[in-house]
Write a protein that holds these residues in place. Structure first.
Motif, PDB file in Angstrom:
ATOM      1  N   ASP A  58     -54.754  30.085  16.671  1.00 20.53           N
ATOM      2  CA  ASP A  58     -53.363  30.280  17.082  1.00 20.53           C
ATOM      3  C   ASP A  58     -53.246  31.585  17.857  1.00 20.53           C
ATOM      4  O   ASP A  58     -53.895  32.573  17.531  1.00 20.53           O
ATOM      5  N   ARG A  59     -52.358  31.585  18.857  1.00 26.17           N
ATOM      6  CA  ARG A  59     -52.260  32.763  19.735  1.00 26.17           C
ATOM      7  C   ARG A  59     -51.895  34.032  18.969  1.00 26.17           C
ATOM      8  O   ARG A  59     -52.366  35.116  19.297  1.00 26.17           O
ATOM      9  N   GLU A  60     -51.084  33.904  17.925  1.00 26.96           N
ATOM     10  CA  GLU A  60     -50.673  35.100  17.166  1.00 26.96           C
ATOM     11  C   GLU A  60     -51.842  35.730  16.397  1.00 26.96           C
ATOM     12  O   GLU A  60     -51.766  36.881  15.982  1.00 26.96           O
TER      13      GLU A  60
END
Ligand code: SAH
Ligand code: TYD
Ligand code: ZN
Length: 405
Positions: free
Chosen positions: A58-60
């Motif tokens: 996930d990008r986060e």
């Protein structure tokens, strides 16, 4: 069967590196036990020729308030982005009160040139710590991920952009259609998008497999980029090779018909055909070259260890996470990695857990051999490390081939 992030066709996997941690996730011993990993696998789409990761965290997990990569750490890159900015100002900002947007503006390495020239600008940078560093040097920055929705909001507030710039960030974004659509929304009629990323042709030719890690969802060619943007009424009008980051390509993109298409685009696509970038067999050959590179590097490191030579890593790059983990390099082979980035110092490298120490540790007691993980900055580094050479130090490099220099 995984499907293509660009065209939904089935993608063929051609290399798997096994489980990998977050490449920029430098950590403390307290964090070792809970370290996140994912399967680093790469595939080729025979329909649109896009080379891509089959799984991405996930990008986060990658971009957040403790992002470890500060662009301005390299003086050569600062000079490169100054030239980039100057060429944009000269060629594309002729209208009154022009507006420039940059995706992934990091600590302001490129945009500060526009800020200094009093040009209206906006940086889009989701990692809060580097965004703050940019603001401190006078660069207007919003701390968000760029997509279609943000493009609409920027257009409402600031009007259309004459230039939308991006360096080493387009290849990070899996939802590329939303990004391309957002660019189309935000771009003025005669505006240009200019972005650059590590070039697939160089990766294949140099076996620079360390460009493959979590953040790099895509490995672009002119053909695959052209195919993607065509769906959004945009076309590649120029393709300009860059010698940074081990070989990059800058794509100049505009509304279809707004600018003549440079012959460089046709020429580069012909080169790509000749290089076999549209043939699956090329990627199988790439995999065999990667395996051979790994074996040669480990043979060298094991020999140096047996001889009792001190080896230290130079540059705790995110690229080095793929190398250490895939090849099986441990603190037994590499005593520590020297790095000038304060946030990485005192921590340990992702996965392999090799200590990261400040540059002073390298300088205070030169090793016998320095393993050049930051090979893409090789010229800049070798220029300033003449004393290491004079003291008898040697460089171990692995791109394009494993060699002791
Ligand atoms: N342009 C700089 C930084 C590249 S690192 C350079 O070339 O040195 C990639 C940067 O893109 C990171 O700072 C990351 O936080 C940012 N980024 C990641 N996803 C993004 C997105 N969707 N929109 C804008 N920036 C993004
Ligand atoms: P870089 O190769 O730019 O990127 P990536 O993380 O995407 O692979 O990273 C260079 C790293 O090397 C960075 O952590 C800073 C460090 N470095 C030094 O320690 N000394 C130097 O002289 C240079 C140029 C970089
Ligand atoms: Zn595809």
């Amino acid at each position: 069967m995984p499907t293509c992030l660009v065209c939904n066709h089935a993608v063929t996997e051609f290399i798997s590196f096994g489980r990998m941690p977050i490449a920029n996730g430098f950590l403390t011993p307290a964090q070792f036990a809970a370290e996140y990993t994912f399967e680093l696998r790469v595939g080729f789409c025979p329909a649109c020729s896009m080379v891509q990761l089959l799984e991405q965290p996930d990008r986060e997990m990658m971009f957040h308030e403790n992002y470890a990569y500060f662009s301005s750490i390299s003086t050569r890159m600062a000079a490169h982005f100054k030239e980039f900015a100057q060429s944009v100002m000269r060629d594309y900002l002729r209208r009154d009160d022009p507006f420039v947007v940059e995706l992934g503006s990091n600590d302001g390495i490129m945009l500060h040139n526009f800020a200094d020239a009093k040009i209206r600008h906006l940086g889009i940078e989701p990692s809060a710590n580097v965004a703050e560093a940019a603001r401190k040097r006078g660069v207007n920055t919003v701390c968000e991920f760029f997509d279609q929705d943000l493009a609409r909001r920027i257009l409402e507030e600031h009007g259309p952009a004459d230039a939308i710039l991006a360096a080493n960030v387009m290849c990070h974004i899996p939802y590329l259609h939303s990004v391309a659509a957002g660019m189309e929304i935000l771009l003025s009629d005669t505006g240009v998008v200019q972005f650059e990323d590590p070039y697939l042709g160089d990766i294949v030719e140099k076996t620079s497999y360390d460009q493959i890690y979590d953040e790099h969802a895509f490995y672009f060619s002119v053909a695959s980029v052209e195919r993607l943007f065509a769906e959004h009424g945009l076309e590649v009008v120029d393709a300009i090779p860059q010698n940074v980051h081990g070989g990059s390509m800058r794509y100049v993109i505009a509304r279809k018909g707004a600018y003549p298409v440079s012959q460089a685009v046709t020429r580069q696509k012909a080169k790509e055909e000749a290089l076999g970038l549209k043939d699956l067999e090329t990627y199988h050959r790439f995999r065999r070259n990667v395996e051979a590179s790994r074996d040669a590097l480990m043979e060298t490191l094991n020999r140096l260890k047996a001889e009792g030579q001190r080896v230290v890593g130079y540059g705790a790059t995110s690229k080095s996470t793929t190398v250490t983990m895939y090849c099986g390099i441990t603190p037994e082979h590499v005593e520590f990695i020297s790095d000038t980035t304060p946030t990485k110092q005192g921590k340990f490298s992702p996965g392999a857990h090799i200590p990261v120490r400040p540059y002073d540790a390298f300088k205070a007691r030169y090793p016998d051999v320095a393993l050049l993980f930051a090979w893409n900055h090789g010229e800049e580094i070798m220029d300033k490390e003449t004393a290491f050479r004079e003291a008898g130090g040697k460089w171990l490099v692995y791109v394009p081939t494993v060699e002791i220099l």
